[in-house]
Design an enzyme around this catalytic site. Structure first.
Site, mmCIF file in Angstrom:
data_model
loop_
_atom_site.group_PDB
_atom_site.id
_atom_site.type_symbol
_atom_site.label_atom_id
_atom_site.label_comp_id
_atom_site.label_asym_id
_atom_site.label_seq_id
_atom_site.Cartn_x
_atom_site.Cartn_y
_atom_site.Cartn_z
ATOM 1 N N TYR A 175 -1.856 0.268 10.605
ATOM 2 C CA TYR A 175 -1.844 -0.161 9.199
ATOM 3 C C TYR A 175 -0.556 0.298 8.511
ATOM 4 O O TYR A 175 0.055 -0.454 7.738
ATOM 5 C CB TYR A 175 -3.081 0.406 8.491
ATOM 6 N N SER A 193 0.860 -1.190 0.000
ATOM 7 C CA SER A 193 0.000 0.000 0.000
ATOM 8 C C SER A 193 0.892 1.234 0.000
ATOM 9 O O SER A 193 2.047 1.170 0.445
ATOM 10 C CB SER A 193 -0.869 0.015 1.260
HETATM 11 P P1 NAP Z 1 -11.286 -6.256 0.753
HETATM 12 O O1 NAP Z 1 -12.300 -6.227 -0.340
HETATM 13 O O2 NAP Z 1 -11.729 -6.009 2.143
HETATM 14 O O3 NAP Z 1 -10.501 -7.647 0.676
HETATM 15 C C1 NAP Z 1 -9.687 -8.098 1.728
HETATM 16 C C2 NAP Z 1 -9.495 -9.588 1.564
HETATM 17 O O4 NAP Z 1 -8.592 -10.055 2.586
HETATM 18 C C3 NAP Z 1 -10.790 -10.346 1.719
HETATM 19 O O5 NAP Z 1 -10.862 -11.369 0.749
HETATM 20 C C4 NAP Z 1 -10.682 -10.948 3.103
HETATM 21 O O6 NAP Z 1 -11.370 -12.190 3.163
HETATM 22 C C5 NAP Z 1 -9.178 -11.182 3.193
HETATM 23 N N1 NAP Z 1 -8.727 -11.349 4.565
HETATM 24 C C6 NAP Z 1 -8.769 -10.452 5.582
HETATM 25 N N2 NAP Z 1 -8.302 -11.012 6.716
HETATM 26 C C7 NAP Z 1 -7.965 -12.299 6.391
HETATM 27 C C8 NAP Z 1 -7.447 -13.386 7.132
HETATM 28 N N3 NAP Z 1 -7.170 -13.295 8.450
HETATM 29 N N4 NAP Z 1 -7.213 -14.569 6.502
HETATM 30 C C9 NAP Z 1 -7.491 -14.685 5.177
HETATM 31 N N5 NAP Z 1 -7.992 -13.687 4.412
HETATM 32 C C10 NAP Z 1 -8.231 -12.515 5.031
HETATM 33 O O7 NAP Z 1 -10.159 -5.156 0.478
HETATM 34 P P2 NAP Z 1 -9.071 -5.032 -0.699
HETATM 35 O O8 NAP Z 1 -8.898 -3.597 -0.921
HETATM 36 O O9 NAP Z 1 -9.379 -5.912 -1.831
HETATM 37 O O10 NAP Z 1 -7.788 -5.548 0.100
HETATM 38 C C11 NAP Z 1 -6.834 -6.417 -0.481
HETATM 39 C C12 NAP Z 1 -5.449 -5.919 -0.142
HETATM 40 O O11 NAP Z 1 -5.260 -4.639 -0.729
HETATM 41 C C13 NAP Z 1 -5.158 -5.759 1.352
HETATM 42 O O12 NAP Z 1 -3.864 -6.256 1.628
HETATM 43 C C14 NAP Z 1 -5.198 -4.245 1.537
HETATM 44 O O13 NAP Z 1 -4.400 -3.852 2.624
HETATM 45 C C15 NAP Z 1 -4.640 -3.778 0.215
HETATM 46 N N6 NAP Z 1 -4.904 -2.414 -0.204
HETATM 47 C C16 NAP Z 1 -6.171 -1.953 -0.359
HETATM 48 C C17 NAP Z 1 -6.386 -0.645 -0.784
HETATM 49 C C18 NAP Z 1 -7.759 -0.061 -0.973
HETATM 50 O O14 NAP Z 1 -7.910 1.184 -0.958
HETATM 51 N N7 NAP Z 1 -8.787 -0.849 -1.176
HETATM 52 C C19 NAP Z 1 -5.291 0.187 -1.064
HETATM 53 C C20 NAP Z 1 -4.014 -0.320 -0.918
HETATM 54 C C21 NAP Z 1 -3.828 -1.608 -0.492
HETATM 55 P P3 NAP Z 1 -12.226 -12.732 4.405
HETATM 56 O O15 NAP Z 1 -12.745 -11.548 5.171
HETATM 57 O O16 NAP Z 1 -13.299 -13.538 3.748
HETATM 58 O O17 NAP Z 1 -11.258 -13.568 5.185
#
Ligand code: NAP
Length: 246
Positions: A143, A130
């Site tokens: 975070y 990120s």
């Molecule tokens: P999201 O839609 O909330 O997806 C997060 C995913 O992580 C879900 O599939 C969730 O699945 C899984 N997860 C969370 N805790 C977990 C655990 N303990 N074990 C296994 N799976 C777990 O959000 P996203 O934006 O796609 O996030 C994906 C990645 O992108 C993350 O690493 C986040 O930090 C990063 N990111 C996001 C953004 C943004 O603005 N959206 C920006 C930069 C980076 P379950 O809840 O079903 O376990």
């Protein structure tokens, strides 16, 4: 690099960036095993329950996923992650801190350690970092610490794997929509979550997935170490120019 016929494991496959990447990998002919706690929401060739914070769950997942993919595989995408809260650090709770650090940092270390013996030569390990892991912004300390920590791990892994035919890439994104990231961060408060993206044309989960596929499809001798991708109107976690109507 041709992706058809390859195999992949994607963590955090139940929503957002992980789900979008699973879809694009499968469209490219990759056989994908997805993992997440909400296994029923995963749309992949193989889906198994996974809690990356739990060693036993991760071991069982890796055994099942690697078995389903034929005993070895080509691509590991360590994408599972989350943030909790957007408060000054003195309002942080030990429970939230532990969940954020264990999911983003220990989870990626654990999955990499467990999967590495099964990744074929010519394989690729990718991470979702990120911009929070590159520049601090107010009220996001756990975070930010976690994503800085993840970046340190990826740099160290690159050193340890140097000389072996396994590539490593991190995609560091800023604001990304079509995910549940902010809904999770604000603990189900949909209005506060939606406000994060108001007045900004943000990259989507599909745009991040495109970065993953770009790195994967470079020639085998080319390692894309890092991709940093933000909305044009965002320069850091705290500097965002929103449209006047927002
Ligand atoms: P999201 O839609 O909330 O997806 C997060 C995913 O992580 C879900 O599939 C969730 O699945 C899984 N997860 C969370 N805790 C977990 C655990 N303990 N074990 C296994 N799976 C777990 O959000 P996203 O934006 O796609 O996030 C994906 C990645 O992108 C993350 O690493 C986040 O930090 C990063 N990111 C996001 C953004 C943004 O603005 N959206 C920006 C930069 C980076 P379950 O809840 O079903 O376990």
């Amino acid at each position: 690099m041709e992706l058809a016929g390859k195999t992949a494991i994607v963590t955090g496959a139940s929503s957002g960036i992980g789900a979008a990447t699973v879809r694009k990998l499968r469209e490219a002919g990759v056989r994908v095993a997805g993992g997440a706690r909400r296994v029923e929401r995963i749309d992949a060739d193989e889906a198994f329950a996974l809690d990356v914070t739990d060693e036993a769950s991760a071991r069982a997942f890796v055994e099942a996923a690697v078995g389903a993919l034929g005993g070895s595989f080509d691509i590991l995408y360590n994408n599972a992650g989350l943030a909790l809260g957007r408060v000054p650090f003195w309002e942080s709770t030990p429970e939230d801190e532990a969940t954020v650090i264990h999911t983003n940092v220990d989870g990626a270390l654990r999955m990499t350690r467990l999967c590495l013996p099964f990744i074929r030569d010519g394989g690729h390990i990718l991470f979702t970092g990120s911009v929070a892991g590159r520049q601090a912004y107010p009220n996001g300390a756990s975070y930010i610490a976690a994503k800085f920590g993840l970046r340190g791990f990826v740099y160290a892994l690159r050193e340890d794997l140097l000389g072996r035919p396994i590539r490593i890439t991190t995609v560091d994104a800023g604001l990304v929509t079509e995910t549940e990231f902010s809904l999770t961060r604000f603990k189900g408060d949909a209005d506060t979550a939606a406000a994060v993206y108001e007045g900004v044309d943000t990259p989507t989960a599909d745009d991040v997935a495109d970065c993953v596929l770009f790195a994967l499809t470079r020639p085998p001798h080319v390692n894309v170490d890092e991709i940093v991708m933000k909305a044009l109107a965002q320069s850091s976690g705290s500097r965002i120019v929103r449209r006047a109507d927002a």
